[in-house]
Design a protein around this motif. Structure first.
Motif, PDB file in Angstrom:
ATOM      1  N   LEU A 236      50.637 -20.733  16.515  1.00 51.66           N
ATOM      2  CA  LEU A 236      50.575 -20.310  15.033  1.00 51.66           C
ATOM      3  C   LEU A 236      50.479 -18.756  15.348  1.00 51.66           C
ATOM      4  O   LEU A 236      51.414 -18.232  14.729  1.00 51.66           O
ATOM      5  N   SER A 280      35.091 -21.910  11.445  1.00 54.60           N
ATOM      6  CA  SER A 280      36.262 -23.061  11.419  1.00 54.60           C
ATOM      7  C   SER A 280      37.221 -22.300  10.350  1.00 54.60           C
ATOM      8  O   SER A 280      38.679 -22.812  10.622  1.00 54.60           O
ATOM      9  N   PRO A 283      41.410 -19.868  11.819  1.00 51.09           N
ATOM     10  CA  PRO A 283      42.932 -20.106  11.730  1.00 51.09           C
ATOM     11  C   PRO A 283      43.532 -19.709  10.436  1.00 51.09           C
ATOM     12  O   PRO A 283      44.740 -19.362  10.213  1.00 51.09           O
ATOM     13  N   PHE A 287      46.958 -17.424   9.235  1.00 52.93           N
ATOM     14  CA  PHE A 287      48.122 -18.014   8.585  1.00 52.93           C
ATOM     15  C   PHE A 287      48.219 -17.425   7.230  1.00 52.93           C
ATOM     16  O   PHE A 287      49.260 -17.010   6.795  1.00 52.93           O
ATOM     17  N   LEU A 290      50.238 -14.167   7.905  1.00 51.00           N
ATOM     18  CA  LEU A 290      51.698 -14.839   8.210  1.00 51.00           C
ATOM     19  C   LEU A 290      52.381 -14.867   6.602  1.00 51.00           C
ATOM     20  O   LEU A 290      53.220 -14.194   6.426  1.00 51.00           O
TER      21      LEU A 290
ATOM     22  N   VAL B 109      52.760 -25.059  -0.006  1.00 53.67           N
ATOM     23  CA  VAL B 109      53.088 -24.402   1.138  1.00 53.67           C
ATOM     24  C   VAL B 109      54.718 -24.007   1.287  1.00 53.67           C
ATOM     25  O   VAL B 109      55.021 -22.762   1.773  1.00 53.67           O
ATOM     26  N   THR B 124      56.764 -21.582   9.539  1.00 56.80           N
ATOM     27  CA  THR B 124      55.696 -21.830   8.698  1.00 56.80           C
ATOM     28  C   THR B 124      54.934 -23.014   8.640  1.00 56.80           C
ATOM     29  O   THR B 124      53.805 -23.040   8.754  1.00 56.80           O
ATOM     30  N   LEU B 126      55.330 -25.695  10.557  1.00 62.31           N
ATOM     31  CA  LEU B 126      54.571 -26.149  11.797  1.00 62.31           C
ATOM     32  C   LEU B 126      53.380 -25.535  12.096  1.00 62.31           C
ATOM     33  O   LEU B 126      52.335 -25.978  12.269  1.00 62.31           O
ATOM     34  N   SER B 127      53.335 -24.064  11.457  1.00 65.15           N
ATOM     35  CA  SER B 127      52.026 -23.258  11.715  1.00 65.15           C
ATOM     36  C   SER B 127      51.208 -23.795  11.001  1.00 65.15           C
ATOM     37  O   SER B 127      49.962 -24.276  11.074  1.00 65.15           O
ATOM     38  N   PHE B 128      51.568 -24.161   9.553  1.00 64.90           N
ATOM     39  CA  PHE B 128      50.512 -24.743   8.743  1.00 64.90           C
ATOM     40  C   PHE B 128      49.895 -25.978   9.262  1.00 64.90           C
ATOM     41  O   PHE B 128      48.720 -26.411   9.075  1.00 64.90           O
ATOM     42  N   GLU B 130      49.555 -26.809  12.289  1.00 65.17           N
ATOM     43  CA  GLU B 130      48.419 -26.565  13.424  1.00 65.17           C
ATOM     44  C   GLU B 130      47.224 -26.011  12.848  1.00 65.17           C
ATOM     45  O   GLU B 130      46.153 -26.258  13.153  1.00 65.17           O
ATOM     46  N   LEU B 131      47.221 -25.052  11.842  1.00 68.28           N
ATOM     47  CA  LEU B 131      46.308 -24.691  11.114  1.00 68.28           C
ATOM     48  C   LEU B 131      45.254 -25.682  10.684  1.00 68.28           C
ATOM     49  O   LEU B 131      44.249 -25.595  11.027  1.00 68.28           O
ATOM     50  N   LEU B 132      46.108 -26.616  10.047  1.00 66.31           N
ATOM     51  CA  LEU B 132      45.034 -27.924   9.518  1.00 66.31           C
ATOM     52  C   LEU B 132      44.211 -28.466  10.237  1.00 66.31           C
ATOM     53  O   LEU B 132      43.114 -28.801  10.366  1.00 66.31           O
ATOM     54  N   ARG B 133      45.048 -28.843  11.546  1.00 62.48           N
ATOM     55  CA  ARG B 133      44.500 -29.604  12.612  1.00 62.48           C
ATOM     56  C   ARG B 133      43.539 -28.897  13.353  1.00 62.48           C
ATOM     57  O   ARG B 133      42.176 -29.355  13.410  1.00 62.48           O
ATOM     58  N   ILE B 134      43.493 -27.540  13.647  1.00 64.78           N
ATOM     59  CA  ILE B 134      42.458 -26.561  14.306  1.00 64.78           C
ATOM     60  C   ILE B 134      41.342 -26.488  13.233  1.00 64.78           C
ATOM     61  O   ILE B 134      40.142 -26.722  13.533  1.00 64.78           O
ATOM     62  N   PHE B 135      41.569 -26.321  12.001  1.00 62.87           N
ATOM     63  CA  PHE B 135      40.532 -26.297  11.068  1.00 62.87           C
ATOM     64  C   PHE B 135      39.590 -27.609  11.059  1.00 62.87           C
ATOM     65  O   PHE B 135      38.547 -27.525  11.078  1.00 62.87           O
ATOM     66  N   ASN B 138      37.238 -28.316  13.641  1.00 59.65           N
ATOM     67  CA  ASN B 138      36.064 -27.389  13.847  1.00 59.65           C
ATOM     68  C   ASN B 138      35.297 -27.615  12.454  1.00 59.65           C
ATOM     69  O   ASN B 138      34.303 -27.100  12.219  1.00 59.65           O
ATOM     70  N   PHE B 139      35.782 -28.389  11.660  1.00 50.92           N
ATOM     71  CA  PHE B 139      35.186 -28.622  10.285  1.00 50.92           C
ATOM     72  C   PHE B 139      34.205 -29.777  10.316  1.00 50.92           C
ATOM     73  O   PHE B 139      34.618 -30.976  10.374  1.00 50.92           O
ATOM     74  N   PRO B 248      51.719 -31.465  16.480  1.00 48.04           N
ATOM     75  CA  PRO B 248      53.171 -31.347  16.186  1.00 48.04           C
ATOM     76  C   PRO B 248      54.112 -32.122  17.028  1.00 48.04           C
ATOM     77  O   PRO B 248      55.096 -32.666  16.528  1.00 48.04           O
TER      78      PRO B 248
END
Ligand code: ATP
Ligand code: MG
Lengths: 319, 369, 241
Positions: A236, A280, A283, A287, A290, B109, B124, B126-128, B130-135, B138-139, B248
């Motif tokens: 990302l 958390s 990221p 985004f 971006l 999106v 974008t 793809l990043s979205f 990854e963003l959700l997954r990483i979020f 940690n959530f 991904p």
């Protein structure tokens, strides 16, 4: 109230530098070869693991940072060139569109990623050491002290990273090879007409880009750690840095790396201290950066699409 | 080996993935949108279904455990069996809602990114993901890296697990059939022709007065919604989900299905899904049978998926079942030819088969040389 | 022996045959203009000589050596310079870099010296030597494209409408320059040109391409503009070929 401390700033600088280093080869390779290389993150991982494994297996030789970096450079370069020769070149010969090349790079990415996984799991069993979270065993001979930072892995990567960026600029803007790269990126057909073999320029570009990506992976592993997923989890940030540069300008890509690092660290730290934003959400900040960049300054340049712009409706006045 | 069990699990997985590949086919095959974030919308559907069904059961029974806790998992075990009608209703309700939730996410999106090139859209989205997954990793309220567990199975009241799985398989097949028929109708409608015209030439479609970004966003709404439904089904099927399912690589598995089967052909999407999910199931069994392999069979499966993408682009870019030229954009301007009758087609096929059989016989007659 | 020769050349793009049965010979020190209506295949012919377009049939020789099927960069290194009709400069490189690049990987060329002599020929672009090519005007671009093709000291120069977009005055100046170049730098030129009168003035010989085939080849002083233009519309003016 102290919103940010020095540690965060130094962290931002270091992370920004690494993001830039990871993003630059992506931008260059896209510019020259028109392949948006999603396999890029695999190259980063390859670099990190070559340094880690070599420094663990042959510590006499490869515990020297420079030697390990050179080894990683060549490993990344070779993987990138092979990928080009066996996938992208073949598709280009069939006149595949950039979208097809991009999809092919996804295939390469997933293949390389699990190839790396397999190699790591075999090597882990052979050397009887868990490599899923590993740090290269470097010995730092020079004790560099820099801005009051004495952590050698940090100072080494900062100094080497900055010199690499400078070197990239020199190669790209001053050498005749750099000129040839820019020519191919401008107009591959005219470059051929002018006597430049686009295939050799592309091969050399992959050599440099693969090597640079691999080195950035080593830097990350030095200060943080290497895992088969670390580069993918940075996708990302790295792609966001490229988008800020419009996937065409190296200088803006570097700026993008620092902007993203700043959003993630400095902005995060401010928001955390001010309103207690949960970590958390980190990221989301990248985004958001971006998205804002895409909305405010839709990249037209090399990778841009149609000339759509945000429409601001004006009221028509009939008088 | 339990053949029936294998088949049931394969067909269930096949149905879920087919929904994904059909939805990607709508976007990538018919409209030319490079959506590299399928996993994100799949994940949204899965997490949405999990959260809603868990909270519904907890609320209706007046319990106030956190969503991810041992108490929840234990109490779900008994609660889900108590009221079959309620279980099934909640299941249907969440599956339908998952469509809209994921769809709206896809719409939102995509909207800013559709006005830039395919490369940026890919990045974008793809990043979205990854963003959700990483979020989500940690959530804590949704269990962090552990995810959510104890999702109440709609057929939990059935005692025999084999029958339970079979019933669920039937349900997924029905949903797949609905999706398939819907998308076949959709792509052959006038709207479908607009989609194809966008794929063929975006600028020309723009000049014809089509609002290209809007149509793309609408297609992404539908595609993401379908992915959401698939996600919800997955959540109920697995019973527990965690963010790391939606990496991904999963998106690329779906891409592999569509490319392998043939872009812009729903039958191809089904075939691709069948092949890739078969690999998936087979690797699970192999992993289980050979415990002491130096490398995980899954790694090899993923490598095969990657190779399949590259190889089919290189050697068979039109896929195993190419796009039917008659349904293709350009062909609509050509006069309709008389359709080949079934009888004639069968005659042709039998001629071909006879030819090959004869070839094989000849080969033997020549002494295998 | 002609310097550049095409024998029975049929070429085009992908599956499309655009020029057919072309026989063409360019002698040393000669300017050959190729004239024809839009879409006749003039650019395609030059592209085919250079290996950019696809050759279906026939052969191309440079100095008696066959160059059919060679990659464009190999052809360039063997000594043909080409200034294409469109996209003929690298916009994101400076004028100097544009020139340097064309001399790249060529043996026995002193880039610095060559560049100075080229700048003497084209003083208009010397003033802009440090600027990016994308900031040049249309006419300056044409000159840069020609300079780019010349700097590697080619034996043959292919110019595809070098005067497109130039004022009548500038056209005359540029074509005069082409004549100078032929004498000074000892190259032979194939010139594609829309302005028939000026092309006839400039060149020694003329070849007329209509619908992908040569309808006439001969000395330029034997023809008038009217005759050429009649040929464009398919009238047979003279039978000789
Ligand atoms: N890259 C290409 N692919 C396919 N067809 C092409 C291509 N370039 C040109 N053509 C076709 O080839 C034919 C000849 O084109 P060409 O450019 O050679 O004409 P020309 O004589 O140079 O015309 P002009 O005077 O307008 O420059 C045209 O009908 C054109 O449509
Ligand atoms: Mg032309």
């Amino acid at each position: 109230m102290n919103l940010i401390d020095l540690g965060v700033v130094i962290n931002t600088l270091w992370i920004g530098l690494i993001y830039s280093l990871m993003a630059i080869p992506l931008t260059i390779s896209y510019k020259v070869t028109r392949v948006l290389n999603f396999a890029h993150t695999s190259l980063v991982t390859v670099g990190a693991y070559v340094a880690v494994i070599l420094s663990l297996v042959y510590p006499d030789f490869f515990s020297n940072v420079f030697v390990a970096l050179i080894a990683a450079f060549f490993a990344g370069a070779i993987v990138a060139i092979l990928n080009h020769k066996f996938v992208y070149r073949k598709l280009m010969d069939k006149e595949a569109s950039p979208v097809i090349l991009m999809i092919a790079s996804l295939g390469s990415w997933i293949f390389l990623k699990y190839l790396i996984y397999s190699v790591i799991s075999i090597v882990s069993k052979v050397i009887k050491k868990d490599l899923y979270f590993a740090v290269p065993a470097f010995r730092y001979t020079l004790n560099l002290n820099f801005l009051g930072i004495s952590n050698p892995s940090l100072t080494y990567s900062l100094i080497l990273g900055i010199s690499l960026i400078v070197l990239t600029f020199v190669v790209f803007y001053r050498t005749s090879f750099g000129k040839a790269m820019r020519a191919v990126s401008d107009n591959p057909q005219l470059a051929q007409i002018s006597g430049i073999s686009d295939e050799s320029v592309m091969t050399l570009t992959w050599f440099l880009c693969g090597g640079l990506a691999a080195i950035s992976g080593v830097f990350w592993a030095m200060f943080s750690y290497a895992s088969p997923e670390f580069a993918d989890s940075l996708i990302l940030q790295v792609f966001a840095a490229c988008v800020i540069g419009g996937i065409s300008s190296i200088a803006l890509t570097i700026l993008g790396g620092f902007v993203i690092a700043g959003a993630e660290n400095i902005l995060m730290s401010i928001l955390y201290n001010l309103i207690g934003l949960d970590l958390s959400f980190r990221p989301f900040l990248s985004f958001l950066t971006l998205l804002i960049v895409i909305l405010v300054r839709p990249p037209a340049g090399a990778a841009g699409g149609l000339p759509y712009r945000l429409k601001f409706k004006r009221e028509r006045k009939w008088t | 080996m339990d053949v029936v069990g294998f088949l049931v699990s394969w067909i269930t997985l096949f149905s879920i993935y087919s929904i994904l590949s059909i939805s990607l086919n709508l976007e990538a095959g018919y409209t030319g949108i490079s959506n590299f974030g399928k996993a994100a919308f799949y994940g949204i559907g899965a997490f949405f279904a999990a959260v809603i069904s868990l909270s519904a059961f907890l609320m209706l029974n007046g319990l106030s455990y956190p969503l991810y806790s041992l108490e929840t998992i234990i109490s779900m075990g008994t609660l889900s069996k108590q009221n079959p009608i309620l279980s099934i209703l909640i299941f249907l309700f969440t599956v339908v809602l998952a469509f809209f939730v994921s769809g709206i996410a896809g719409y939102m999106v995509s909207y800013p990114t559709l006005r830039v090139g395919p490369a940026f859209l890919g990045i974008t989205v793809l990043s979205f993901g990854e963003l959700l997954r990483i979020f989500l990793r940690n959530f804590q309220p949704t269990g962090g890296t552990y995810g959510l567990a104890g999702i109440p199975h709609p057929f939990a009241f059935i005692q025999d697990p084999a029958v339970k799985d079979f019933m669920f398989m039937l349900v997924t097949l029905v949903i797949l059939a609905i999706m398939y028929i819907f998308s076949e109708k959709f792509v052959n409608s006038p709207y479908g022709r607009i989609m194809k015209s966008i794929r063929e030439d975006e600028i020309a479609s723009l000049c014809l007065g089509k609002d290209v970004p809007k149509i793309k966003a609408q297609v992404l709404f539908i595609g993401s919604g379908m992915a959401g439904v698939a996600g919800a089904l997955l959540a109920y099927y697995m019973g527990s989900i965690n963010p790391d399912i939606f990496v991904p690589s999963l998106t690329f598995e779906v891409w592999a299905m569509v490319i392998l089967g043939g872009l812009a052909n729903n039958k191809g999407a089904l075939l691709g899904a069948g092949i890739i999910t078969f690999l998936n199931r087979a690797s699970v069994i192999l992993n289980f049978t050979f415990q002491n392999l130096p490398i995980d069979v899954n790694y090899i499966r993923w490598m095969i998926v990657g190779l399949l993408i590259v190889a089919s682009l290189l050697f068979k870019p039109e896929g195993l079942i190419p796009e039917d030229p008659k349904s293709s954009f350009i062909w609509n301007f050509v006069e309709e030819k008389e359709p080949i009758s079934l009888k004639k087609r069968m005659e042709e096929t039998s001629k071909k088969v006879k030819f090959y059989i004869k070839k094989v016989f000849d080969w033997f007659a020549m002494g295998g040389g | 022996m002609p310097l550049l020769e095409a024998r029975n050349l049929t070429a085009g793009y992908e599956k499309l045959k655009i020029v057919r049965g072309i026989n063409l010979a360019l002698n040393e020190g000669e300017i050959l203009s190729v004239l024809g209506p839009n879409g006749a295949g003039k650019s395609t012919l030059l592209n085919a000589i250079f290996g950019v377009a696809r050759i279906f049939e026939g052969k191309v020789f440079l100095n008696g050596k066959e160059i059919t099927g060679k990659k464009p960069y190999e052809v360039a290194r063997l000594g043909i310079g080409y200034a294409p009709q469109i996209q003929n400069v690298f916009p994101n490189l400076t004028v100097e870099e544009n020139l340097e690049l064309s001399a790249f990987k060529r043996n026995g060329i002193d880039v610095k010296k060559e560049m100075e002599s080229i700048f003497k020929l084209f003083p208009e672009i010397e003033r802009r030597r440090k600027n990016f090519a994308k900031t040049l005007s249309g006419g300056e671009r044409q000159m840069l494209a020609m300079a780019r093709a010349l700097i590697s000291k080619p034996l043959v120069l292919l110019l595809d409408e070098p005067t497109a977009g130039l004022s009548p005055k500038a056209t005359s100046v540029l074509l005069k320059k082409v004549k100078e170049i032929v004498i000074e730098l000892n190259v032979s030129v194939i010139l594609v040109e829309q302005n028939v009168t000026k092309a006839l003035e400039t060149s020694n010989r003329v070849a007329i391409l209509v619908g992908g085939e040569f309808v006439y080849q001969g000395n330029s002083n034997e023809l008038t503009r009217e005759e050429v233009e009649k040929m464009f519309f398919g009238e047979k003016v003279r039978q000789e070929l």
